[in-house]
Design a protein around this motif. Structure first.
Motif, PDB file in Angstrom:
ATOM      1  N   GLY A   7       0.839  -1.192   0.000  1.00 18.92           N
ATOM      2  CA  GLY A   7       0.000   0.000   0.000  1.00 18.92           C
ATOM      3  C   GLY A   7       0.875   1.244   0.000  1.00 18.92           C
ATOM      4  O   GLY A   7       0.621   2.203   0.720  1.00 18.92           O
ATOM      5  N   ALA A   8       1.922   1.218  -0.856  1.00 20.56           N
ATOM      6  CA  ALA A   8       3.004   2.201  -0.773  1.00 20.56           C
ATOM      7  C   ALA A   8       2.807   3.455  -1.599  1.00 20.56           C
ATOM      8  O   ALA A   8       3.627   4.371  -1.525  1.00 20.56           O
ATOM      9  N   SER A   9       1.723   3.537  -2.366  1.00 18.70           N
ATOM     10  CA  SER A   9       1.640   4.611  -3.349  1.00 18.70           C
ATOM     11  C   SER A   9       1.073   5.920  -2.824  1.00 18.70           C
ATOM     12  O   SER A   9       1.155   6.949  -3.495  1.00 18.70           O
ATOM     13  N   ARG A  10       0.501   5.908  -1.607  1.00 18.09           N
ATOM     14  CA  ARG A  10      -0.094   7.140  -1.102  1.00 18.09           C
ATOM     15  C   ARG A  10      -0.190   7.078   0.418  1.00 18.09           C
ATOM     16  O   ARG A  10       0.006   6.041   1.033  1.00 18.09           O
ATOM     17  N   GLY A  11      -0.533   8.218   1.014  1.00 13.69           N
ATOM     18  CA  GLY A  11      -0.814   8.273   2.446  1.00 13.69           C
ATOM     19  C   GLY A  11       0.327   7.805   3.321  1.00 13.69           C
ATOM     20  O   GLY A  11       1.498   8.123   3.086  1.00 13.69           O
ATOM     21  N   ILE A  12      -0.012   7.032   4.342  1.00 12.09           N
ATOM     22  CA  ILE A  12       0.983   6.531   5.283  1.00 12.09           C
ATOM     23  C   ILE A  12       2.018   5.672   4.566  1.00 12.09           C
ATOM     24  O   ILE A  12       3.209   5.720   4.893  1.00 12.09           O
ATOM     25  N   GLY A  13       1.577   4.893   3.584  1.00 11.24           N
ATOM     26  CA  GLY A  13       2.510   4.037   2.860  1.00 11.24           C
ATOM     27  C   GLY A  13       3.608   4.818   2.171  1.00 11.24           C
ATOM     28  O   GLY A  13       4.795   4.481   2.266  1.00 11.24           O
ATOM     29  N   LEU A  14       3.232   5.889   1.481  1.00 11.95           N
ATOM     30  CA  LEU A  14       4.208   6.711   0.789  1.00 11.95           C
ATOM     31  C   LEU A  14       5.148   7.392   1.777  1.00 11.95           C
ATOM     32  O   LEU A  14       6.367   7.472   1.547  1.00 11.95           O
TER      33      LEU A  14
END
Length: 211
Positions: A7-14
């Motif tokens: 889930g790396a593309s936005r929010g906490i993941g990014l």
């Protein structure tokens, strides 16, 4: 460390990707649109994949030391109906980690998930149920699955998320009688996740994170 962020593309993941790279870790950024992540770094590997696809997840796990799960629903999907994204992805991930021999798992749910729901006030529960109830019902299942595993798990439960710069000054509330809602930046959640991964802290704990 070599860290897989799901889930790396936005929010906490990014933010987690950024913070892990800043601390010298190798990061495998996993998302449906990972190629669109606007970060270039020799220690960053971008992998397009579906968190509910067993083959995609198994491939992403090869050679990693820790997994950080930061899956979320788009705002357009929140409150619109039942979701099983969180539990479905967890049911794929747990056996895949066991098969790959990866023990360290950190997952983001939120204040109001699992047994932290009992610490919400009546005033908080009404809008929470209307806006986030369906998503959090599945996060409850996700938390139960993680707790029942034999992994070295940590469940992070941030309060109300803000798009503010990371302060690196926030509260980690481990004991249930201290749990309460509050604000926290996505950057501070990322700071917690990366440091808990690299230091091996909060194993078997589900702290609430607030500023």
């Amino acid at each position: 460390m070599r860290i897989l962020v799901i889930g790396a593309s936005r929010g906490i993941g990014l933010e987690t990707v950024r913070h892990a790279l800043q601390h010298g870790h190798h990061v495998r950024a996993f998302a449906r649109s990972a190629e669109q992540i606007g970060i270039e770094d020799d220690k960053l590997e971008k992998i397009n994949g579906d968190a509910c696809n067993a083959a995609d997840v198994a491939a992403a796990l090869k050679g990693v030391d820790a997994v950080i799960v930061t899956l979320g629903l788009p705002k357009t999907m929140q409150g619109l109906g039942r979701t099983t994204l969180f539990s479905d992805a967890t049911r794929v991930l747990l056996p895949a980690m066991a098969a790959a021999g990866v023990k360290r798992l950190l997952a983001v749910t939120g204040f109001g998930a699992g047994d932290s729901k009992a610490r919400m006030s009546t005033v908080e529960k009404i809008p929470f149920k209307a806006l986030l109830g369906r998503a959090y019902a599945d996060k409850d299942v996700q938390e139960d699955l993680i707790r029942e595993s034999d992994l070295d798990w940590t469940i992070a439960r941030p309060g109300i998320l803000m798009n503010r710069p990371a302060s690196h000054s926030y509260e980690v509330l481990v004991e249930p009688d201290t749990w309460r809602n509050g604000l926290i930046s996505r950057g501070d959640v990322a700071h917690f996740l990366v440091h808990a991964a690299q230091e091996g802290t909060y194993v078997g704990k589900a702290p609430v994170l607030i500023r």
